[in-house]
Write a protein that holds these residues in place. Structure first.
Motif, short mmCIF file in Angstrom:
data_model
loop_
_atom_site.label_atom_id
_atom_site.label_comp_id
_atom_site.label_asym_id
_atom_site.label_seq_id
_atom_site.Cartn_x
_atom_site.Cartn_y
_atom_site.Cartn_z
N GLY A 143 0.81 -1.21 0.00
CA GLY A 143 0.00 0.00 0.00
C GLY A 143 0.84 1.25 0.00
O GLY A 143 1.52 1.56 -0.98
N GLU A 144 0.80 1.99 1.09
CA GLU A 144 1.54 3.23 1.20
C GLU A 144 3.04 2.98 1.18
O GLU A 144 3.52 1.87 1.40
CB GLU A 144 1.17 3.94 2.52
CG GLU A 144 -0.29 4.29 2.69
CD GLU A 144 -0.69 5.53 1.91
OE1 GLU A 144 0.17 6.13 1.25
OE2 GLU A 144 -1.88 5.89 1.98
N ASN A 145 3.78 4.06 0.93
CA ASN A 145 5.23 3.99 1.04
C ASN A 145 5.61 3.41 2.41
O ASN A 145 4.94 3.69 3.41
CB ASN A 145 5.79 5.40 0.90
CG ASN A 145 7.28 5.45 1.11
OD1 ASN A 145 7.75 5.48 2.24
ND2 ASN A 145 8.03 5.48 0.01
N ARG A 152 2.29 12.94 3.22
CA ARG A 152 1.26 11.92 3.04
C ARG A 152 0.64 11.52 4.37
O ARG A 152 -0.57 11.30 4.45
CB ARG A 152 1.85 10.70 2.33
CG ARG A 152 0.87 9.56 2.13
CD ARG A 152 -0.38 9.98 1.39
NE ARG A 152 -1.36 8.91 1.33
CZ ARG A 152 -2.66 9.11 1.15
NH1 ARG A 152 -3.16 10.33 1.01
NH2 ARG A 152 -3.49 8.07 1.09
N VAL A 175 -3.32 11.65 5.14
CA VAL A 175 -4.11 10.53 5.65
C VAL A 175 -4.89 10.95 6.89
O VAL A 175 -6.07 10.62 7.04
CB VAL A 175 -3.21 9.32 5.95
CG1 VAL A 175 -3.99 8.23 6.69
CG2 VAL A 175 -2.63 8.75 4.65
N VAL A 224 5.76 5.89 5.22
CA VAL A 224 4.43 6.38 5.58
C VAL A 224 3.70 5.35 6.43
O VAL A 224 3.09 5.67 7.46
CB VAL A 224 3.61 6.72 4.32
CG1 VAL A 224 2.17 7.08 4.68
CG2 VAL A 224 4.28 7.87 3.55
N GLN A 225 3.77 4.09 6.03
CA GLN A 225 3.15 3.01 6.80
C GLN A 225 3.69 2.99 8.22
O GLN A 225 2.94 2.85 9.18
CB GLN A 225 3.45 1.66 6.13
CG GLN A 225 2.64 1.39 4.88
CD GLN A 225 1.41 0.55 5.16
OE1 GLN A 225 1.20 0.09 6.28
NE2 GLN A 225 0.58 0.36 4.14
#
Length: 248
Positions: free
Chosen positions: A105-107, A212, A216, A110-111
């Motif tokens: 999913g996200e970078n 990001r 979110v 970011v995760q």
């Protein structure tokens, strides 16, 4: 101009005063500082932080394993300073969380940042309350002063109304010291195993990572302020300290 604090035993230390607020004004200097690992502080560094800058509370975001392996640091022996441990566990890598793993999913970065918020909201909110309640300047740190510190500081700045671009710019400022930061981490038996084969370039803070995360939070929680409110955080005391003219 970036308010770097030059020390012998830490390389990513800066005062977060002077950041522009939405609607005008700026954050107060001498209230909130951010840093990388404090293990190598010299006696002169301790004097500069405690005597000259007046630091009285240190928020340590390292994992329990990091503290066990590295020790609490020289400031733990300073009776005028209180160390508050606010781990953002769970960690990645063998012993620490300096290594960010791949995720769907996200970078991955970011995760990982979002996991800090999901897994340890108590530590994030507790750290902001430490800043709000501190009897003097509060210093927040982790290992590099980039990821864990970056997220906690970003939430604190957002809570008092710092302009979003200024929040991201502060996060990215660590890039100026990334070579020195990585050299310090590689010299430590605690962090070196997790950094084998990891380049300095790959560890630079990227504006899109924190940007990001904030997006979110906008989408899911009404922004950082909404996320904090949902976890019972009242930003008023933090604003009273961190907004210029209303702080110390």
């Amino acid at each position: 101009m970036r308010a770097w604090v030059d020390l012998e035993g830490a390389v990513n230390v800066r005062d977060l005063g002077g950041l522009p607020l939405e609607g005008g004004g700026a954050t107060a200097p001498g209230v909130l500082l951010r840093s990388d690992n404090l293990q190598g502080l010299s006696p002169g560094d301790v004097s500069q932080l405690v005597d000259d800058l007046g630091v009285r509370v240190v928020v340590d975001l390292r994992t329990g394993e990091e503290v066990r392996l590295e020790g609490p640091g020289p400031l733990a022996h300073e009776e005028r300073v209180e160390i508050r441990h606010r781990s953002l566990y769970p960690e990645k890598g063998k012993l620490t969380d300096v290594l960010i793993s791949k995720a769907d999913g996200e970078n991955p970065a970011v995760q990982y940042y979002l996991r800090y918020l999901a897994d340890r909201p108590d530590s994030v909110v507790g750290a902001l309350e430490d800043i709000a309640d501190g009897p003097g300047p509060v210093l927040v740190h982790c290992a590099a002063g980039k990821d864990r510190t970056g997220v906690v500081v970003a939430m604190a700045l957002a809570a008092v109304g710092v302009e979003r671009q200024a929040i991201i710019d502060d996060y990215v400022a660590t890039e100026e010291r990334i070579v020195e930061i990585m050299a310090r981490l590689r010299a430590s038996p605690t962090y070196a195993p997790d950094l084998a084969g990891v380049t300095d370039e790959s560890r630079k803070p990227r504006p899109e990572f924190l940007g990001r995360v904030l997006e979110v939070l906008d989408e899911r929680d009404g922004g950082p302020v909404g996320w904090l409110a949902s976890h019972g955080f009242d930003p008023a005391p933090l604003r009273s300290r961190l907004v210029e003219g209303r702080g110390l």
